[in-house]
Design a protein around this motif. Structure first.
Motif, PDB file in Angstrom:
ATOM      1  N   MET A  82      36.563  37.881  45.178  1.00  0.00           N
ATOM      2  CA  MET A  82      37.825  37.768  45.919  1.00  0.00           C
ATOM      3  C   MET A  82      39.005  38.212  45.064  1.00  0.00           C
ATOM      4  O   MET A  82      39.920  38.883  45.529  1.00  0.00           O
ATOM      5  N   LYS A  83      38.963  37.853  43.787  1.00  0.00           N
ATOM      6  CA  LYS A  83      40.038  38.233  42.867  1.00  0.00           C
ATOM      7  C   LYS A  83      40.107  39.760  42.730  1.00  0.00           C
ATOM      8  O   LYS A  83      41.184  40.354  42.802  1.00  0.00           O
ATOM      9  N   SER A  84      38.958  40.399  42.537  1.00  0.00           N
ATOM     10  CA  SER A  84      38.955  41.851  42.367  1.00  0.00           C
ATOM     11  C   SER A  84      39.275  42.573  43.666  1.00  0.00           C
ATOM     12  O   SER A  84      39.937  43.623  43.651  1.00  0.00           O
ATOM     13  N   THR A  85      38.872  42.017  44.809  1.00  0.00           N
ATOM     14  CA  THR A  85      39.210  42.618  46.094  1.00  0.00           C
ATOM     15  C   THR A  85      40.711  42.558  46.330  1.00  0.00           C
ATOM     16  O   THR A  85      41.318  43.531  46.771  1.00  0.00           O
ATOM     17  N   GLY A  86      41.319  41.421  46.026  1.00  0.00           N
ATOM     18  CA  GLY A  86      42.774  41.300  46.154  1.00  0.00           C
ATOM     19  C   GLY A  86      43.483  42.306  45.261  1.00  0.00           C
ATOM     20  O   GLY A  86      44.455  42.953  45.678  1.00  0.00           O
ATOM     21  N   GLY A  87      42.988  42.475  44.044  1.00  0.00           N
ATOM     22  CA  GLY A  87      43.577  43.448  43.127  1.00  0.00           C
ATOM     23  C   GLY A  87      43.443  44.874  43.649  1.00  0.00           C
ATOM     24  O   GLY A  87      44.381  45.675  43.542  1.00  0.00           O
TER      25      GLY A  87
END
Length: 116
Positions: A82-87
């Motif tokens: 989720m963190k990398s997708t948001g980024g």
């Protein structure tokens, strides 16, 4: 007639924020999965055949701890995703803004065929 998809950087950033909140939810859910803490809730169960050294209740506790550890790994992996997708969404929004700015500065109309 072909329709060109419109991309909106503000919408991408909004979705990025929503996805990044999922990161926090996964971390919260992980912290709530504690396994067994304190005294063994299964008590001192002996093997029905009185086999020395075998305690099914201890095996159950070990199994639950192993399950908890594996689930913690899954929660960590989901949170990082989720963190990398948001980024990635935020980076896409930034790229769209830069592209739009560059296009504004470099667009030249040579005749009246384009009416804006």
């Amino acid at each position: 007639m072909t329709r060109v998809a419109q991309s909106d950087p503000d919408s991408l950033e909004h979705v990025a924020g929503k996805v990044e909140v999922l990161h926090d939810h996964f971390k919260d859910a992980k912290s709530k999965m504690t396994g067994i803490a304190g005294q063994n809730p299964f008590g001192d169960i002996r093997h029905p055949d009185n086999r020395p050294g075998e305690h099914p209740s201890e095996a159950a506790v070990t199994t639950l701890h192993s399950f908890r550890d594996r689930m913690h790994g899954q929660f960590d992996a989901a949170a990082e995703l989720m963190k990398s997708t948001g980024g990635a969404l935020r980076e896409a929004a930034r790229a769209l803004r830069e592209t739009e700015e560059a296009a504004k500065d470099s667009l030249t109309v040579k005749d009246d065929s384009l009416q804006v």
